[in-house]
Design a protein around this motif. Structure first.
Motif, PDB file in Angstrom:
ATOM      1  N   LYS A  19       0.812  -1.153   0.143  1.00 32.24           N
ATOM      2  CA  LYS A  19       0.114   0.043   0.094  1.00 32.24           C
ATOM      3  C   LYS A  19       0.966   1.230   0.088  1.00 32.24           C
ATOM      4  N   VAL A  20       0.701   2.227  -1.098  1.00 29.66           N
ATOM      5  CA  VAL A  20       1.270   3.321  -0.993  1.00 29.66           C
ATOM      6  C   VAL A  20       0.889   4.529  -0.159  1.00 29.66           C
ATOM      7  N   LEU A  21       1.245   4.743   0.943  1.00 27.83           N
ATOM      8  CA  LEU A  21       0.757   5.739   1.956  1.00 27.83           C
ATOM      9  C   LEU A  21       0.996   7.003   1.203  1.00 27.83           C
ATOM     10  N   ALA A  22       2.113   7.354   0.723  1.00 25.57           N
ATOM     11  CA  ALA A  22       2.352   8.849   0.308  1.00 25.57           C
ATOM     12  C   ALA A  22       3.602   8.767  -0.728  1.00 25.57           C
ATOM     13  N   ILE A  23       3.427   9.744  -1.334  1.00 25.17           N
ATOM     14  CA  ILE A  23       4.626  10.193  -2.196  1.00 25.17           C
ATOM     15  C   ILE A  23       5.006  11.511  -1.983  1.00 25.17           C
ATOM     16  N   VAL A  24       6.256  11.632  -1.877  1.00 26.72           N
ATOM     17  CA  VAL A  24       6.949  12.803  -1.216  1.00 26.72           C
ATOM     18  C   VAL A  24       7.737  13.455  -2.323  1.00 26.72           C
ATOM     19  N   GLY A  25       7.677  14.609  -2.619  1.00 26.05           N
ATOM     20  CA  GLY A  25       8.288  15.530  -3.566  1.00 26.05           C
ATOM     21  C   GLY A  25       8.978  16.583  -2.923  1.00 26.05           C
ATOM     22  N   ILE A  26      10.257  16.810  -3.524  1.00 19.32           N
ATOM     23  CA  ILE A  26      11.098  17.867  -2.837  1.00 19.32           C
ATOM     24  C   ILE A  26      11.147  18.978  -3.608  1.00 19.32           C
ATOM     25  N   ALA A  27      10.973  20.106  -3.153  1.00 19.29           N
ATOM     26  CA  ALA A  27      11.303  21.762  -3.391  1.00 19.29           C
ATOM     27  C   ALA A  27      12.511  22.027  -2.958  1.00 19.29           C
ATOM     28  N   GLY A  28      13.747  21.813  -3.368  1.00 19.40           N
ATOM     29  CA  GLY A  28      14.981  22.314  -2.775  1.00 19.40           C
ATOM     30  C   GLY A  28      15.473  21.255  -1.781  1.00 19.40           C
ATOM     31  N   SER A  29      16.305  20.388  -2.696  1.00 18.46           N
ATOM     32  CA  SER A  29      16.895  19.284  -1.853  1.00 18.46           C
ATOM     33  C   SER A  29      18.143  19.968  -1.134  1.00 18.46           C
ATOM     34  N   THR A  30      18.408  19.175   0.014  1.00 16.52           N
ATOM     35  CA  THR A  30      19.413  19.866   1.079  1.00 16.52           C
ATOM     36  C   THR A  30      21.000  19.823   0.374  1.00 16.52           C
ATOM     37  N   ASP A  31      21.208  18.968  -0.246  1.00 17.16           N
ATOM     38  CA  ASP A  31      22.593  18.860  -0.991  1.00 17.16           C
ATOM     39  C   ASP A  31      22.800  19.809  -2.325  1.00 17.16           C
ATOM     40  N   PHE A  32      21.856  19.851  -3.042  1.00 22.92           N
ATOM     41  CA  PHE A  32      21.813  20.578  -4.444  1.00 22.92           C
ATOM     42  C   PHE A  32      21.137  21.567  -4.636  1.00 22.92           C
ATOM     43  N   GLY A  33      19.770  21.579  -3.855  1.00 20.77           N
ATOM     44  CA  GLY A  33      18.851  22.506  -4.074  1.00 20.77           C
ATOM     45  C   GLY A  33      17.815  22.188  -5.335  1.00 20.77           C
ATOM     46  N   SER A  34      17.935  20.936  -5.726  1.00 26.15           N
ATOM     47  CA  SER A  34      17.150  20.272  -6.837  1.00 26.15           C
ATOM     48  C   SER A  34      15.734  20.214  -6.475  1.00 26.15           C
ATOM     49  N   ILE A  35      14.787  20.519  -7.494  1.00 26.06           N
ATOM     50  CA  ILE A  35      13.383  20.102  -7.409  1.00 26.06           C
ATOM     51  C   ILE A  35      12.890  19.134  -8.100  1.00 26.06           C
ATOM     52  N   ASP A  36      11.825  18.273  -7.517  1.00 29.45           N
ATOM     53  CA  ASP A  36      11.338  17.183  -8.170  1.00 29.45           C
ATOM     54  C   ASP A  36      10.226  17.772  -9.231  1.00 29.45           C
ATOM     55  N   PRO A  37       9.717  16.768 -10.045  1.00 32.10           N
ATOM     56  CA  PRO A  37       8.697  17.251 -10.925  1.00 32.10           C
ATOM     57  C   PRO A  37       7.237  17.060 -10.160  1.00 32.10           C
ATOM     58  N   PRO A  85      20.644  24.125 -10.072  1.00 30.35           N
ATOM     59  CA  PRO A  85      19.268  24.092 -10.296  1.00 30.35           C
ATOM     60  C   PRO A  85      18.720  25.328  -9.691  1.00 30.35           C
ATOM     61  N   THR A  86      19.120  25.687  -8.452  1.00 28.96           N
ATOM     62  CA  THR A  86      18.427  26.882  -7.616  1.00 28.96           C
ATOM     63  C   THR A  86      19.781  27.760  -7.244  1.00 28.96           C
ATOM     64  N   ASN A  87      19.911  27.880  -5.882  1.00 29.63           N
ATOM     65  CA  ASN A  87      20.746  28.765  -5.408  1.00 29.63           C
ATOM     66  C   ASN A  87      21.825  28.071  -4.437  1.00 29.63           C
ATOM     67  N   LEU A  88      22.099  26.767  -4.626  1.00 26.34           N
ATOM     68  CA  LEU A  88      23.053  26.026  -3.903  1.00 26.34           C
ATOM     69  C   LEU A  88      24.004  25.446  -4.972  1.00 26.34           C
ATOM     70  N   VAL A  89      25.439  25.683  -4.559  1.00 24.25           N
ATOM     71  CA  VAL A  89      26.478  25.377  -5.578  1.00 24.25           C
ATOM     72  C   VAL A  89      27.400  24.316  -4.744  1.00 24.25           C
ATOM     73  N   VAL A  90      27.359  23.409  -5.561  1.00 26.76           N
ATOM     74  CA  VAL A  90      28.525  22.086  -5.081  1.00 26.76           C
ATOM     75  C   VAL A  90      29.821  22.128  -6.065  1.00 26.76           C
ATOM     76  N   PHE A  91      30.999  22.192  -5.309  1.00 26.00           N
ATOM     77  CA  PHE A  91      32.244  21.992  -5.903  1.00 26.00           C
ATOM     78  C   PHE A  91      33.307  21.495  -5.262  1.00 26.00           C
ATOM     79  N   ARG A  92      34.552  21.446  -5.990  1.00 24.56           N
ATOM     80  CA  ARG A  92      35.618  20.870  -5.165  1.00 24.56           C
ATOM     81  C   ARG A  92      36.964  21.434  -5.703  1.00 24.56           C
ATOM     82  N   TYR A  93      37.765  21.219  -4.874  1.00 22.91           N
ATOM     83  CA  TYR A  93      39.254  21.562  -5.223  1.00 22.91           C
ATOM     84  C   TYR A  93      39.923  20.240  -5.886  1.00 22.91           C
ATOM     85  N   LEU A  94      40.712  20.342  -6.823  1.00 26.31           N
ATOM     86  CA  LEU A  94      41.305  19.443  -7.870  1.00 26.31           C
ATOM     87  C   LEU A  94      42.860  19.635  -7.507  1.00 26.31           C
TER      88      LEU A  94
END
Length: 513
Positions: free
Chosen positions: A242-260, A406-415
């Protein structure tokens, strides 16, 4: 000391505290760093027999707890999702504390119960934009609520999942017995693999197994893959889960990404499942005329989480849960004989928490003193800074942008030097090791504050990648701050390489933090 002295206020006594606190805050704000200098306090292990004076106590507090405090007012403090507060918030905090009203019950909060409801309605209209009749009902029907103010987004998400389970089963008998009576073998909740860890907590608290939280893969933009969701839903049907819930993200913690969100809403309706949107980070995008369309479909959610202490500039402890249909709140209604009585107007009848401070004042003030246009400009500026940071990172050979923001969070690294001309070797553990140590060194020796995360990059397979994370909402940050931040990152990286970062050397104090 008389027992009445600590709680008996006189104007002079209060002024003395105010002056001392002001001096402490002034010293804190004069720091030229985004993180305070480290200290080695001598902790007290016994309750003092005699009371301390103001100066002695504040000295103890500064030594024991404030030495390494993040300087939220610093323009290069981009580490986390809390932000510098508007000038009026500390004074309102003083008012909230001085009055010490309990929003659990109307008799101890007075008109603040109505103020909280009206504030929630303003946000409800921003998210759902229903008709006038609906908002008239919300304003007058004391036996339901348009939403809740909680201590944070975690509790809002927990409450939403509690509501989803209550919708799936009646109050008659245990839910797992009803589950089998309905012909199901299990109950599940589905969401992106980037969903907040509060949903793992929710599964445990609701008595659902950890493998009943189905985490769907994401695309290269960090959005839930609908093809993978459809496969998971088909599998649930075939296995009678039984599917109780579907969760959509509007601004993921790591990347700021948004689900459809629109597509998720459609699938939730088809499955007869609760649709929840975790917009703890991205909800305020709705105030932007430019970026509000990113959240298209959020108005179809059954419940929505917001966190006002993120991009709505309130103090910590101001989470929000909104119900599209306020009648849904009645599923969680509870009463007690000494308070939150049946038929009362007490807002505590609907909350998982009992006693709550009047944090609604912070939100009410922010919405009135900054306004929708003001928040929209803050959001637009943060997107502009994120794009500028991404552009500058891509122009540097010693850095790697790990995802177009995708929004206002930026992820990068030193090489490290030997990897700069072989970008295909993206997952070498040596790069991860260097960036972990770089982040710790930056905290101790730099003036900038970034956070660090470790995730499998969206659209890629394992292993996980260590990345630096810049939260670009800080309204005090300017475009001119970007290059100095990146210069500090590079300086730390070069220092580690010169020392031989694969060895412990003199970095023990850094690595242990």
């Amino acid at each position: 000391m008389k027992l009445s002295e600590p709680v008996f206020w006189e104007t002079g006594q209060e002024r003395c505290w105010t002056e001392q606190i002001d001096a402490l805050v002034h010293r804190y704000r004069q720091q030229g760093r985004s993180v305070g200098l480290s200290a080695t306090p001598t902790p007290a292990t016994r309750v003092p027999e005699q009371p301390m004076g103001i100066e002695d106590y504040l000295g103890r507090l500064a030594e024991d707890g404030l030495a390494e405090a993040a300087c939220m007012h610093h323009p290069r403090c981009l580490g986390h999702m809390t932000s510098p507060l508007p000038v009026f918030m500390p004074q309102l905090s003083r008012l909230v504390t001085s009055f010490n009203q309990n929003l659990m019950k109307t008799e101890s909060s007075g008109g603040l119960t109505a103020l909280e409801r009206n504030t929630l309605i303003m946000l409800h209209r921003t998210v759902f934009d229903l008709d006038e009749q609906s908002y008239h009902k919300m304003s007058t029907d004391s036996q339901s609520t348009p939403g809740l103010i909680t201590s944070g987004g975690t509790l809002a998400n927990l409450t939403a999942m509690w509501c989803a389970r209550k919708r799936g089963f009646t109050d008659q008998g245990t839910w797992w017995r009803q589950l089998h009576e309905q012909g199901y073998t299990d109950a599940v909740i589905l969401g992106s693999r980037l969903m907040h860890y509060s949903f793992d907590k929710a599964m445990d608290l609701l008595g659902l197994s950890s493998n009943a939280l189905l985490k769907i893969d994401v695309d290269a933009h960090g959005a839930m893959r609908l093809d993978q969701l459809d496969i998971a839903l088909a599998t649930c049907r075939s296995q009678r889960r039984k599917v109780l819930a579907i969760v959509g993200i509007a601004g993921s913690t790591d990347f700021g990404s948004i689900d459809p969100l629109q597509e998720l809403a459609c699938r939730a309706r088809t499955e007869g499942a609760h649709f929840h949107v975790d917009a703890a980070w991205g909800g305020p995008f709705l105030f932007s005329h430019t970026h509000a369309q990113l959240l298209a479909g959020i108005e179809q959610a059954d419940t929505v989480t917001l966190d006002a202490h993120k991009q709505l500039l309130t103090p910590l402890g101001t989470g929000i849960l909104l119900y599209r249909n306020s009648d849904l709140s009645r599923m969680l209604l509870s009463t007690a004989p000494y308070a939150v009585r049946s038929g009362s107007r007490d807002s505590g009848r609907f909350t998982l928490e009992g006693s709550r401070p009047a944090n609604a004042i912070y939100l009410h003030a922010a919405l009135h003193l900054i306004g929708g246009d003001g928040f929209g400009r803050y959001i637009d500026d943060s997107f502009e800074r994120a794009r500028a940071l991404a552009h500058r990172i891509k122009a540097r050979p010693d850095m790697e942008l790990l995802q177009e923001p995708p929004t206002n969070l930026v992820v990068f690294r030193y090489l490290p030097r030997r990897f700069r001309h072989a970008r295909a070797i993206r997952q070498d553990p040596e790069i991860n090791t260097l960036n972990v140590r770089l982040h710790k060194l930056l905290r101790h020796s730099g003036t900038s504050f970034l956070s660090r995360t470790e995730r499998v990059l969206p659209g890629q397979a394992t292993p996980a990648c260590v990345m630096l994370r810049a939260v670009m909402f800080n309204p005090l940050c300017r475009i001119e701050d970007i290059d100095p931040i990146l210069d500090e990152v590079v300086a730390c990286g070069r220092q580690l390489e010169e020392q031989g970062f694969e060895k412990e050397k003199s970095l023990e104090h850094v690595q242990n933090s």
